[in-house]
Design an enzyme around this catalytic site. Sequence first.
Site, short mmCIF file in Angstrom:
data_model
loop_
_atom_site.label_atom_id
_atom_site.label_comp_id
_atom_site.label_asym_id
_atom_site.label_seq_id
_atom_site.Cartn_x
_atom_site.Cartn_y
_atom_site.Cartn_z
N ARG A 93 -3.47 -12.96 -6.24
CA ARG A 93 -1.84 -12.65 -6.54
C ARG A 93 -1.85 -11.87 -4.95
O ARG A 93 -2.23 -11.16 -4.79
CB ARG A 93 -1.81 -11.16 -7.76
N GLU B 106 0.35 6.75 -3.37
CA GLU B 106 -0.72 5.98 -4.16
C GLU B 106 -1.54 4.98 -3.10
O GLU B 106 -0.36 4.58 -2.48
CB GLU B 106 0.51 4.51 -4.81
N GLU C 225 2.03 6.21 -11.58
CA GLU C 225 2.89 5.58 -11.76
C GLU C 225 3.23 4.79 -12.79
O GLU C 225 2.38 4.03 -13.34
CB GLU C 225 3.50 4.65 -10.44
N LYS D 209 12.61 4.81 2.26
CA LYS D 209 12.53 3.98 3.23
C LYS D 209 11.51 3.60 3.01
O LYS D 209 10.44 3.68 2.97
CB LYS D 209 11.65 5.39 3.70
N CYS E 141 -2.91 -3.80 -3.25
CA CYS E 141 -3.75 -2.92 -3.01
C CYS E 141 -4.69 -3.04 -4.82
O CYS E 141 -6.10 -2.56 -4.49
CB CYS E 141 -3.14 -1.17 -3.59
N ASN F 76 4.12 -5.02 0.76
CA ASN F 76 3.22 -6.12 0.08
C ASN F 76 4.37 -6.15 -1.16
O ASN F 76 4.06 -7.27 -1.94
CB ASN F 76 2.09 -5.69 -0.09
P1 NAD Z 1 1.53 1.46 5.64
O1 NAD Z 1 1.23 2.41 4.98
O2 NAD Z 1 1.38 1.21 7.03
O3 NAD Z 1 3.11 2.14 5.53
C1 NAD Z 1 3.65 1.88 3.96
C2 NAD Z 1 5.06 2.91 4.92
O4 NAD Z 1 4.92 4.43 5.21
C3 NAD Z 1 5.90 2.27 4.96
O5 NAD Z 1 6.95 2.64 4.61
C4 NAD Z 1 5.80 2.94 6.70
O6 NAD Z 1 7.33 2.12 7.12
C5 NAD Z 1 5.58 3.78 6.58
N1 NAD Z 1 4.99 4.47 7.61
C6 NAD Z 1 4.22 4.06 8.69
N2 NAD Z 1 4.24 4.86 9.03
C7 NAD Z 1 4.46 6.02 8.45
C8 NAD Z 1 4.53 7.84 9.09
N3 NAD Z 1 3.79 8.22 10.04
N4 NAD Z 1 4.77 8.31 8.54
C9 NAD Z 1 5.82 8.30 7.66
N5 NAD Z 1 5.97 7.57 6.59
C10 NAD Z 1 5.16 5.63 7.21
O7 NAD Z 1 0.91 0.11 4.97
P2 NAD Z 1 1.38 -0.97 4.38
O8 NAD Z 1 0.82 -1.77 5.63
O9 NAD Z 1 3.50 -0.83 4.37
O10 NAD Z 1 0.85 -1.41 2.76
C11 NAD Z 1 -0.22 -1.94 2.62
C12 NAD Z 1 -0.90 -0.56 2.69
O11 NAD Z 1 -0.42 -0.14 1.04
C13 NAD Z 1 -2.64 -0.70 1.90
O12 NAD Z 1 -3.00 0.07 2.25
C14 NAD Z 1 -2.41 -0.92 0.27
O13 NAD Z 1 -3.69 -0.33 -0.06
C15 NAD Z 1 -1.33 -0.03 -0.07
N6 NAD Z 1 -1.06 -0.18 -1.05
C16 NAD Z 1 -0.77 0.68 -2.05
C17 NAD Z 1 -0.28 0.35 -3.36
C18 NAD Z 1 -0.78 1.81 -4.41
O14 NAD Z 1 -0.09 1.76 -5.98
N7 NAD Z 1 -2.21 2.00 -4.28
C19 NAD Z 1 0.17 -0.34 -3.93
C20 NAD Z 1 1.18 -1.20 -2.53
C21 NAD Z 1 -0.14 -1.47 -1.32
#
Ligand code: NAD
Length: 484
Positions: free
Chosen positions: A285, A257, A465, A181, A291, A158
Amino acid sequence: MQITEALDRCPTDLLVDGAWRTAADGRRIEVRDPATTEALASVASGQESDALAAVEAAERALPRWAATPPRERSAVLRRAYELMTERAEYFAVLISAENGKALADARAEVGYAAEFFRWYAEEAVRLAGTVQHAPAGGYRILVDRAPIGVAVLVTPWNYPAAMATRKMGPALAAGCSVVLKPASDTPLTALAVGALMAEAGAPAGVVNVVPADRSGAVVGAMLAHPAVRKLSFTGSTEVGRRLLHGAADRVLSTSMELGGNAPFLVLADADVDAAVRGAMLAKMRNGGEACTAANRFYVHASVADEFTSRFAAAMAALKVGPGLAAGTEVGPLVNADTRDKVVELVEDAVARGARVRTGGRAPERTGYFYEPTVLDGVAPGSALLTEEIFGPVAPIVRFEDEAEAVRLANATEYGLVSYVYTRDLRRGLAVSGALESGMVGLNRGLVSDPAAPFGGVKQSGLGREGGHEGILEYTEAKYIATDW
Ligand code: NAD
């Protein structure tokens, strides 16, 4: 800048030990434009052996980088800030192309992302330890801050640039080397950041970038390598939980996070104009794919009609279109799964009695679009109130009793951010204190700031962070009992 020019300039292979290479088995990831669903580029998809080569390169680079004077590490980060700022348009076009977000949002992200380099260029030379007298006397307690070691950084789609720089900035400032990654939907921006770091002067092996579509296996292999000491992850709570289990095997330090479910409270005495402006920012936004996105609106009954109709009018006026098209304010969602989840959540809420004030559907056109939507009278129990929406949908719940609104706001396993609108600062601070979240926007719809500690409580994460706290996540306290 034209999209073709940005794509031509962007690397598409793995960055390992200062060189660009294809994956061990030649595998590639297809990157698609969410506005057209067409392929934009194909990027090398790292295998376990590629990821381990990156970890070993980071391990070799670590001693020299950790011993590099802070002023020099700072200069690399400062150059990275300047280069990213000079090339803002290149980064913005890449982000918008692969993520789908409106170009204006992508430009804002580049500014935010670059600021992490500037902030941590400044923090690199301000990492102090402490000295104190032992309470019983006789010696001194000397506490130094040592770089933690090789860090694996895993980022979501995102904010493809900012989530990378928010981790890379403090890691490099502290003297750590990293393997990034990125998410498979948005690897281009991360590779462009890798190239930028090399140009800024990060020595070979200090920054490695390994996209991988088999993320579980590839990240798992890295976490099992003895050189890795840190996992910094941004993504969903579900994947974060799984990674915490994996990190436990080697007792790795983790920063997490994770997801959010932000409540947005409009109290009876709120300035409704300001609350609507804040709601637009907190909800829209990044098209709602944040998130920190306001996920649930609790509005006092005395101002609910006025707030809802003004908010719905502002949402209805937004121009939806491809992120890179002129005038677009809301781009498509990143992929079909994300769009389909939004469709289901809205259908469920409407079936339970919610009224659609604007939007409420995915337009019939190619691409993963969803209309900016406001739902009023959302019934308790609707999935929309408990799950992360990650789209342009605002559910409104009216309340009479402020204490009850705070109780509802806290009734979630998430605790990333909350928003409160009131004209009474004393009341606002009391409610802010009662909200179970790592961050609060008090009369503000935006909290993110590289100078502030960003992070959540409960199942929204571990660690922070940004701010001074951000660099500490990449250090260990080293205590030396000193006979003076
Ligand atoms: P996701 O958890 O599906 O993936 C995040 C990352 O993890 C990607 O690089 C993905 O390839 C990797 N990943 C997926 N499965 C994995 C596994 N089994 N082992 C290791 N790595 C793995 O999340 P997303 O769909 O990319 O992003 C959206 C999510 O991220 C939402 O829940 C959002 O709230 C959260 N987010 C949190 C913050 C924060 O700062 N708290 C900021 C941005 C997004």
